[in-house]
Design a protein around this motif. Sequence first.
Motif: not given
Length: 349
Positions: A234-236, A253-260, A146-149
């Motif tokens: 949502x899909x990602x 965890x690494x792939x979306x590290x900057x966005x997170x 939910x947070x990632x969306x």
Amino acid sequence: MAAGWVWSMAAPLGVLLLSALATRAVIGLLLRHAVLDHPNRRSSHASPVPRGGGIAVMAAIAAGWIAYALTMPALLPVMALLLAAAAGLAAISFLDDLFDLTAAMRLLAQLLAVLLGMLVLADAGPVFQGLLPGWLDLLAAALLWLWFVNLFNFMDGIDGMAGVQTVALALGLVLVGISAGAGGGTGAGPDAGIGAAWQPPLLMLAAAAAGFLWFNWQPARLFLGDVGSVPLGYLLGFLLLSAAAAGQWAAALILPAYYLADASITLVRRVLRGEKFWHGHREHFYQQAVRRGFSHATVSTMVAGGNALLILLAMLAAAGHELPALAGAALVTAGLLGWMARARPKGSS
């Protein structure tokens, strides 16, 4: 061999073309109906731009995924459920683009979609590698999804950003699967999200984003809108969590590290200041860089470069070197955030 070539090469190219053509058509449709994003004090653009390009992106993804799923019976129920939930989110989000729905209504729709998706993810294995009890693992995964969306939606604030990130995450997951020696998983089993059977859908996801990116690069002729950023997140999010459940937690965890990092740090700062964090703003690190005079293209290019390094580190993690890969990802992310927070264009005072 021929079938594999079709889904690995020809189908993504077809989705790329479909996305580009559909995006061009959607621009005219949105202009005719005056569906425009008008600049305000929180905007990073100076003139009205059509908003709703996600309609074309999601249509291209759905077409490609459905055609692929029809040839993979084991994947059909999973993809049908995910696409149905994504379509529902796209519909609600387009209404939000048009009428500005309340935060509660948006969150409820996202929560329902995540709960529906958990029916699939629950069979993929523990996302947190058995460190949490089964029920708590599911709850934490749902909240993270939910947070990632929402963070994916928050981070769609300048030209090129969402398209660059979607391409990077999708291609990164493909390369992680290859690096891990993934087999031919077909569903929400132990290699869901990174198995060979999921690589064509990931390539089509990247292709659809690339077709849109042609029109969204600075100066953008079209914005993605919530109708695109929310279902894409949502899909990602599902695919990243599936990769973690397959054992590739470090790569996920690494792939979306900057966005997170950008979205989470900004949120915490705003909460600590007592601000209404659910309202729009221009306080993300990438927005700070634009406010100081960097172009949208420069910032998005820097993010693309950072993502390229993160993909290499995710591949290193998938090959069994998690700790050095995570340390490298922390350095890359910190460097990117530091540049955004402090660097100034040449010639600026």
